[in-house]
Scaffold this motif. Sequence first.
Motif, PDB file in Angstrom:
ATOM      1  N   VAL A  41       0.853  -1.179   0.000  1.00  0.00           N
ATOM      2  CA  VAL A  41       0.000   0.000   0.000  1.00  0.00           C
ATOM      3  C   VAL A  41       0.895   1.237   0.000  1.00  0.00           C
ATOM      4  CG1 VAL A  41      -1.932   1.187   1.091  1.00  0.00           C
ATOM      5  CG2 VAL A  41      -1.602  -1.271   1.489  1.00  0.00           C
ATOM      6  N   VAL A  42       0.693   2.138  -0.954  1.00  0.00           N
ATOM      7  CA  VAL A  42       1.446   3.386  -1.017  1.00  0.00           C
ATOM      8  C   VAL A  42       0.493   4.528  -0.680  1.00  0.00           C
ATOM      9  CG1 VAL A  42       2.954   4.852  -2.408  1.00  0.00           C
ATOM     10  CG2 VAL A  42       2.892   2.384  -2.832  1.00  0.00           C
ATOM     11  N   ALA A  66      -1.809  -1.434  -3.770  1.00  0.00           N
ATOM     12  CA  ALA A  66      -2.927  -0.507  -3.600  1.00  0.00           C
ATOM     13  C   ALA A  66      -2.383   0.894  -3.367  1.00  0.00           C
ATOM     14  CB  ALA A  66      -3.797  -0.936  -2.416  1.00  0.00           C
ATOM     15  N   VAL A  67      -3.251   1.891  -3.541  1.00  0.00           N
ATOM     16  CA  VAL A  67      -2.892   3.286  -3.270  1.00  0.00           C
ATOM     17  C   VAL A  67      -3.924   3.909  -2.342  1.00  0.00           C
ATOM     18  CG1 VAL A  67      -1.550   3.697  -5.365  1.00  0.00           C
ATOM     19  CG2 VAL A  67      -4.043   4.025  -5.410  1.00  0.00           C
ATOM     20  N   MET A  68      -3.442   4.802  -1.482  1.00  0.00           N
ATOM     21  CA  MET A  68      -4.286   5.597  -0.601  1.00  0.00           C
ATOM     22  C   MET A  68      -3.761   7.025  -0.631  1.00  0.00           C
ATOM     23  SD  MET A  68      -4.612   3.190   2.828  1.00  0.00           S
ATOM     24  CE  MET A  68      -5.809   4.284   3.622  1.00  0.00           C
ATOM     25  N   GLY A  69      -4.566   7.937  -0.104  1.00  0.00           N
ATOM     26  CA  GLY A  69      -4.078   9.306   0.004  1.00  0.00           C
ATOM     27  C   GLY A  69      -5.079  10.165   0.726  1.00  0.00           C
ATOM     28  N   HIS A  70      -4.567  11.213   1.357  1.00  0.00           N
ATOM     29  CA  HIS A  70      -5.420  12.174   2.044  1.00  0.00           C
ATOM     30  C   HIS A  70      -5.542  13.447   1.211  1.00  0.00           C
ATOM     31  CE1 HIS A  70      -5.831  15.642   5.017  1.00  0.00           C
ATOM     32  NE2 HIS A  70      -7.005  15.041   4.998  1.00  0.00           N
ATOM     33  N   SER A  71      -6.756  13.986   1.105  1.00  0.00           N
ATOM     34  CA  SER A  71      -6.996  15.283   0.482  1.00  0.00           C
ATOM     35  C   SER A  71      -6.467  15.304  -0.951  1.00  0.00           C
ATOM     36  CB  SER A  71      -6.372  16.389   1.346  1.00  0.00           C
ATOM     37  OG  SER A  71      -6.749  17.672   0.912  1.00  0.00           O
ATOM     38  N   SER A  81      -5.025   5.614 -14.097  1.00  0.00           N
ATOM     39  CA  SER A  81      -3.857   5.414 -14.960  1.00  0.00           C
ATOM     40  C   SER A  81      -3.370   3.968 -14.973  1.00  0.00           C
ATOM     41  CB  SER A  81      -2.709   6.320 -14.508  1.00  0.00           C
ATOM     42  OG  SER A  81      -3.063   7.676 -14.615  1.00  0.00           O
ATOM     43  N   ARG A  82      -3.562   3.264 -13.846  1.00  0.00           N
ATOM     44  CA  ARG A  82      -3.003   1.909 -13.748  1.00  0.00           C
ATOM     45  C   ARG A  82      -4.088   0.944 -13.264  1.00  0.00           C
ATOM     46  NH1 ARG A  82       2.826   1.047 -11.018  1.00  0.00           N
ATOM     47  NH2 ARG A  82       3.308   2.377 -12.807  1.00  0.00           N
ATOM     48  N   PRO A  83      -4.834   0.346 -14.179  1.00  0.00           N
ATOM     49  CA  PRO A  83      -5.924  -0.550 -13.786  1.00  0.00           C
ATOM     50  C   PRO A  83      -5.465  -1.828 -13.108  1.00  0.00           C
ATOM     51  CG  PRO A  83      -5.652  -0.503 -16.177  1.00  0.00           C
ATOM     52  CD  PRO A  83      -4.795   0.593 -15.627  1.00  0.00           C
ATOM     53  N   SER A  84      -4.165  -2.132 -13.147  1.00  0.00           N
ATOM     54  CA  SER A  84      -3.669  -3.333 -12.476  1.00  0.00           C
ATOM     55  C   SER A  84      -3.567  -3.166 -10.967  1.00  0.00           C
ATOM     56  CB  SER A  84      -2.293  -3.714 -13.033  1.00  0.00           C
ATOM     57  OG  SER A  84      -1.344  -2.684 -12.796  1.00  0.00           O
ATOM     58  N   LEU A  85      -3.729  -1.934 -10.459  1.00  0.00           N
ATOM     59  CA  LEU A  85      -3.767  -1.749  -9.016  1.00  0.00           C
ATOM     60  C   LEU A  85      -4.913  -2.568  -8.440  1.00  0.00           C
ATOM     61  CD1 LEU A  85      -3.196   2.115  -8.767  1.00  0.00           C
ATOM     62  CD2 LEU A  85      -1.562   0.324  -8.108  1.00  0.00           C
ATOM     63  N   ARG A  86      -4.751  -3.022  -7.201  1.00  0.00           N
ATOM     64  CA  ARG A  86      -5.759  -3.889  -6.612  1.00  0.00           C
ATOM     65  C   ARG A  86      -6.802  -3.147  -5.778  1.00  0.00           C
ATOM     66  NH1 ARG A  86      -3.955  -9.271  -7.104  1.00  0.00           N
ATOM     67  NH2 ARG A  86      -6.048  -9.827  -6.385  1.00  0.00           N
ATOM     68  N   ALA A  87      -6.480  -1.935  -5.315  1.00  0.00           N
ATOM     69  CA  ALA A  87      -7.441  -1.166  -4.518  1.00  0.00           C
ATOM     70  C   ALA A  87      -6.989   0.287  -4.466  1.00  0.00           C
ATOM     71  CB  ALA A  87      -7.555  -1.732  -3.096  1.00  0.00           C
ATOM     72  N   ALA A  88      -7.970   1.172  -4.241  1.00  0.00           N
ATOM     73  CA  ALA A  88      -7.688   2.596  -4.023  1.00  0.00           C
ATOM     74  C   ALA A  88      -8.576   3.085  -2.890  1.00  0.00           C
ATOM     75  CB  ALA A  88      -7.964   3.401  -5.288  1.00  0.00           C
ATOM     76  N   LEU A 131      -8.635  -3.417   1.980  1.00  0.00           N
ATOM     77  CA  LEU A 131      -7.351  -3.884   1.474  1.00  0.00           C
ATOM     78  C   LEU A 131      -7.250  -5.405   1.549  1.00  0.00           C
ATOM     79  CD1 LEU A 131      -5.075  -1.171   3.119  1.00  0.00           C
ATOM     80  CD2 LEU A 131      -5.629  -1.363   0.680  1.00  0.00           C
ATOM     81  N   LYS A 132      -7.701  -5.974   2.641  1.00  0.00           N
ATOM     82  CA  LYS A 132      -7.677  -7.430   2.772  1.00  0.00           C
ATOM     83  C   LYS A 132      -8.538  -8.088   1.689  1.00  0.00           C
ATOM     84  CE  LYS A 132      -5.153  -8.478   6.459  1.00  0.00           C
ATOM     85  NZ  LYS A 132      -4.047  -9.472   6.440  1.00  0.00           N
TER      86      LYS A 132
END
Length: 290
Positions: free
Chosen positions: A87-88, A156-161, A173-180, A257-258
């Motif tokens: 997770v980034v 996966a990717v996360m982010g605030h604001s 941009s990257r549909p291979s990611l597993r979660a956002a 995420l799980k």
Amino acid sequence: MHKPRFLSAAVLALAMAAGGLAGAAPASAAADNPYERGPDPTNASVEAVRGPFATGEISVSSLLVSGFGGGTIYYPTSTAEGTFGAVVISPGFTAYQSSIAWLGPRLASQGFVVFTIDTITTLDQPDSRGRQLLAAADYLTGSSVVRGRVDGSRVAVMGHSMGGGGSLEAARSRPSLRAAIPLTGWNTTKIWSTVRVPTLIVGADGDTVAPVATHSEPFYAGLPSSLDKAYLELNGATHFTPNASNTTIAKYGISWLKRFVDDDTRYTRFLCPGPGVSLSVEEYRSTCPF
């Protein structure tokens, strides 16, 4: 819609023999889903400040990377059960990774490699945040000292604001990611019809910076109706609630995420049908069943 990707029991057995994964999950459970990590979840376990995995951390200097501003990697210290999903996480506008640091050890202790990043400039926009999240993901899985602990196909990717808006950009941009998971996200774009990444939108009822009526709710509505998606609106919360330890964000973030990074259906019960209105939850909706 996201489809689970499982290894055969034979392939898993060969991998365990080659890697010496002592103490890995029982063969029957592993044959069903080789990505399951940790014991069966309970309400208490997903709300706990620390999960079942001991963790370590590594600082990554901005001088050693390109495309983003460095950060901190949090990781489970044992690989007895195998590699982990990643997770980034990006901070918000004018903020640094310290504003989201609480998520690092909390998520890592549940069985993820977590990278909280700084950005090249604190004043950039969501499209830049999205590119930096992907650059950090590529560094984590390809060049970092913990790359051997990470399953590069499960990120996966996360982010605030502004970083939350960036996580939507990265997912597009990257549909291979597993979660956002955008946390009180900000973005001028409202329609995300090309996103194919399972997405949990987290808004706050008292957000005056990125009000849910003009940000989180349109984001959710703008995602495809066929997508695995959910909308969680925090009760009694503000735009900056994700900057401090929060059990509701952690519980449903971990469960998302799980479910989608680890294909772990044991966590579906926390998401489907999901929470009702309470002191901590103003609203929840989703495209259940996942």
